[in-house]
Design a protein around this motif. Structure first.
Motif, short mmCIF file in Angstrom:
data_model
loop_
_atom_site.label_atom_id
_atom_site.label_comp_id
_atom_site.label_asym_id
_atom_site.label_seq_id
_atom_site.Cartn_x
_atom_site.Cartn_y
_atom_site.Cartn_z
N LEU A 111 10.35 9.33 8.71
CA LEU A 111 10.26 9.06 7.26
C LEU A 111 11.27 8.00 6.85
O LEU A 111 10.95 7.06 6.12
CB LEU A 111 10.50 10.36 6.48
CG LEU A 111 10.67 10.22 4.97
CD1 LEU A 111 9.37 9.76 4.30
CD2 LEU A 111 11.13 11.55 4.35
N GLN A 112 12.50 8.13 7.35
CA GLN A 112 13.53 7.14 7.03
C GLN A 112 13.14 5.76 7.57
O GLN A 112 13.37 4.74 6.90
CB GLN A 112 14.87 7.57 7.63
CG GLN A 112 15.47 8.81 6.97
CD GLN A 112 16.78 9.20 7.63
OE1 GLN A 112 16.84 9.40 8.84
NE2 GLN A 112 17.84 9.29 6.85
N PHE B 121 0.82 -1.19 0.00
CA PHE B 121 0.00 0.00 0.00
C PHE B 121 0.87 1.26 0.00
O PHE B 121 1.96 1.26 0.59
CB PHE B 121 -0.89 0.03 1.24
CG PHE B 121 -1.79 -1.17 1.36
CD1 PHE B 121 -2.95 -1.26 0.60
CD2 PHE B 121 -1.50 -2.21 2.23
CE1 PHE B 121 -3.79 -2.37 0.70
CE2 PHE B 121 -2.33 -3.30 2.35
CZ PHE B 121 -3.48 -3.40 1.58
N PRO B 122 0.39 2.32 -0.65
CA PRO B 122 1.09 3.60 -0.53
C PRO B 122 1.21 4.01 0.93
O PRO B 122 0.42 3.59 1.78
CB PRO B 122 0.20 4.57 -1.32
CG PRO B 122 -0.63 3.70 -2.21
CD PRO B 122 -0.83 2.42 -1.47
N VAL B 123 2.17 4.86 1.22
CA VAL B 123 2.43 5.29 2.59
C VAL B 123 2.25 6.81 2.68
O VAL B 123 2.73 7.55 1.82
CB VAL B 123 3.86 4.92 3.03
CG1 VAL B 123 4.15 5.43 4.45
CG2 VAL B 123 4.07 3.41 2.96
N ILE B 124 1.53 7.25 3.70
CA ILE B 124 1.36 8.68 3.98
C ILE B 124 1.95 8.97 5.36
O ILE B 124 1.49 8.39 6.36
CB ILE B 124 -0.12 9.09 3.95
CG1 ILE B 124 -0.73 8.80 2.58
CG2 ILE B 124 -0.27 10.58 4.30
CD1 ILE B 124 -2.25 8.98 2.55
N MET B 125 2.95 9.82 5.42
CA MET B 125 3.47 10.30 6.69
C MET B 125 2.66 11.53 7.08
O MET B 125 2.65 12.54 6.36
CB MET B 125 4.94 10.68 6.56
CG MET B 125 5.85 9.55 6.10
SD MET B 125 5.92 8.15 7.25
CE MET B 125 6.53 8.96 8.73
N ASP C 16 19.44 13.46 0.09
CA ASP C 16 19.41 12.34 -0.87
C ASP C 16 18.37 11.28 -0.52
O ASP C 16 18.62 10.08 -0.56
CB ASP C 16 20.79 11.69 -0.99
CG ASP C 16 21.83 12.65 -1.54
OD1 ASP C 16 21.46 13.46 -2.41
OD2 ASP C 16 22.98 12.62 -1.07
N GLY C 17 17.17 11.73 -0.18
CA GLY C 17 16.06 10.81 -0.03
C GLY C 17 15.59 10.63 1.39
O GLY C 17 16.13 11.23 2.31
N PRO C 18 14.56 9.82 1.51
CA PRO C 18 13.84 9.06 0.48
C PRO C 18 13.04 9.97 -0.47
O PRO C 18 12.71 11.10 -0.12
CB PRO C 18 12.88 8.17 1.29
CG PRO C 18 13.39 8.19 2.69
CD PRO C 18 14.04 9.51 2.86
N ASN D 218 11.46 0.18 6.68
CA ASN D 218 10.67 -0.91 7.25
C ASN D 218 9.34 -1.15 6.53
O ASN D 218 8.47 -1.85 7.06
CB ASN D 218 10.40 -0.63 8.73
CG ASN D 218 11.65 -0.67 9.57
OD1 ASN D 218 12.10 -1.72 10.01
ND2 ASN D 218 12.24 0.51 9.78
N ALA D 219 9.18 -0.57 5.35
CA ALA D 219 7.90 -0.64 4.65
C ALA D 219 7.42 -2.07 4.45
O ALA D 219 6.23 -2.37 4.58
CB ALA D 219 7.99 0.09 3.31
N GLU D 220 8.32 -2.95 4.14
CA GLU D 220 7.91 -4.33 3.86
C GLU D 220 7.24 -4.97 5.07
O GLU D 220 6.31 -5.78 4.94
CB GLU D 220 9.13 -5.16 3.44
CG GLU D 220 8.77 -6.58 2.98
CD GLU D 220 9.98 -7.34 2.46
OE1 GLU D 220 9.86 -8.58 2.25
OE2 GLU D 220 11.04 -6.71 2.26
N SER D 221 7.66 -4.59 6.29
CA SER D 221 7.12 -5.21 7.50
C SER D 221 5.66 -4.85 7.74
O SER D 221 4.95 -5.59 8.42
CB SER D 221 7.95 -4.81 8.72
OG SER D 221 7.78 -3.43 9.01
N PHE D 222 5.21 -3.70 7.20
CA PHE D 222 3.80 -3.32 7.36
C PHE D 222 3.06 -3.26 6.02
O PHE D 222 2.04 -2.62 5.89
CB PHE D 222 3.65 -2.01 8.14
CG PHE D 222 4.45 -0.85 7.60
CD1 PHE D 222 4.02 -0.11 6.50
CD2 PHE D 222 5.64 -0.46 8.21
CE1 PHE D 222 4.74 0.96 6.01
CE2 PHE D 222 6.37 0.63 7.74
CZ PHE D 222 5.93 1.34 6.64
#
Length: 402
Positions: free
Chosen positions: A167-168, A107-111, A207-209, A173-177
């Motif tokens: 944000l970092q 799913f897309p992520v919104i901070m 330099d990101g994300p 850790n995006a894959e975990s959620f």
């Protein structure tokens, strides 16, 4: 029997007269609350502001929903809520709240960075929980809200460093959620709008994300003393933000004057706003932060950043938070959600030339419904405080009860 009938008729006439008088008083009260030196308010805005400014409603929304909650979209999307901590600089940890859809994703992520003048006691995860839930439901996204550290104990740059670290963390850790770290947007309101766009600068500078889009709700964009008509006209605090609170925020969050000029506190005066993510900026007519938000949108556009900007007429600072009771709040939240959905699917379309869109108050059947609800709320308030109406004065555009 005739005598009894006459008694009932007289009683009916008396009750009808009392009800008629109450309706007249309600109409007169709403008319009074709508009339301000700064302009005439829509009925719903006037009633909501009157209730808030006179402590007639409980604004404590620290409601703890169950771990599995239902979103507010027509489909009633089921969301998973998680509260946890993440490490930030200085061996500290900050709370984080996450809402995410059930399913495989990614799913897309919104901070989401909450407002609250950068200070303790003015806003947090609980005061913004309704927005977090609704965003996750409306955009089918993972919404992550870090509770960044606040002044006076933690001054600039603690809040933005915590926010950038969050944000970092989300990216790593995006894959975990079940999040998609290639599609991350940032969003915030008021002070949180400042943080969202500053985090966008930090991501560019460090330099990101990569950030897909930024959504700024009535953002604070400068700590400098520059001419801004909206700060002068709407500074009383009646419209939910006062000049005194803004000065207090500056004194506590940025206690040294050099901080006021930093691009990470006052992005409106930043030398370089290029290469930032596409932006949506929403402002409110009756808001001291209106002008700086709109000036910032124009500056982004001049720097080559694709921008959409909307001013919502007839509402005050923080109006999106009241989407559950105000149609204009729902409209603002829907515009933000639609923008995020388009950004996440690569479908954003911008006008060739920057233009501030002025959104009118609800019209037609929506206006009738808003006015009907406003009178119903006003009648309820008068039922609780009717006697106080007789000692009400209208001073400098706001109502004071003596």
């Amino acid at each position: 029997m005739k005598k009894l009938r006459i008694i009932w008729q007289n009683l009916f006439v008396l009750v009808s007269a009392v009800l008629a008088l109450f309706l007249v008083l309600t109409a007169a009260a709403v008319f009074l609350w709508q009339s301000t030196e700064e302009g005439r308010l829509p009925a719903k805005t006037a009633v909501v502001l009157h209730a808030i400014n006179h402590n007639l409603v409980d604004l404590d929304i620290n409601i703890k929903p169950p771990r599995i909650v239902t979103g507010d979209s027509p489909g009633g999307t089921s969301l998973l809520r998680e509260d946890f901590y993440i490490p930030v600089q200085g061996e500290a940890q900050i709370p984080v709240r996450m809402y995410r859809p059930q399913g495989e994703g990614p799913f897309p992520v919104i901070m989401y960075y909450h407002g609250g003048a950068f200070m303790e006691g003015y806003g947090g995860l609980d005061t913004h929980d309704n927005i977090l839930r609704s965003l996750a439901s409306r955009t089918d996204s993972v919404v992550i809200a870090p509770a960044y550290r606040l002044a006076p104990d933690h001054i600039f740059p603690a809040a933005i460093e915590d926010s950038y670290t969050a944000l970092q963390w989300a990216f790593a850790n995006a894959e975990s959620f079940r999040g998609d770290n290639s599609t991350i947007s940032v969003m915030g309101d008021s002070a949180g709008g400042n943080i969202a766009t500053v985090v966008s600068q930090m991501a560019r500078d460090r330099d990101g994300p990569d950030i897909a889009s930024q959504v700024l709700l009535y953002p604070l964009t400068t700590f400098q003393d520059i001419p801004l008509a909206s700060r002068d006209v709407y500074d009383s605090g009646y419209y939910l933000l006062s000049r005194s609170v803004m000065y207090k925020a500056r004194d506590t969050y940025t206690p040294e004057e050099w901080m006021w000029n930093h691009p990470y506190t006052s992005p409106l005066q930043a030398d370089d706003l290029s290469a930032l993510p596409p932006a949506l900026v929403l402002t409110a007519e009756f808001d001291p932060l209106r002008d700086e938000g709109e000036q910032y949108a124009r500056r982004l556009s001049e720097a080559g950043v694709p921008v959409k900007a909307s001013r919502y007429r007839g509402v005050m600072h923080g109006f999106v938070s009241f989407y559950e009771v105000m149609q204009t709040g729902r409209n603002g939240l829907q515009e933000a959600s639609a923008f995020l959905n388009q950004a996440h699917h690569g479908a954003l379309v911008f006008r060739d030339q920057y233009e501030l869109q002025v959104k009118q108050p609800p019209q037609g059947i929506d206006r009738v419904r808003e006015q009907t609800e406003a009178f119903a709320i006003a009648a309820y308030l008068l039922g609780r405080t009717g006697a106080d109406l007789l000692t009400t004065q209208h001073i400098r555009g706001r109502t004071w009860i003596e």
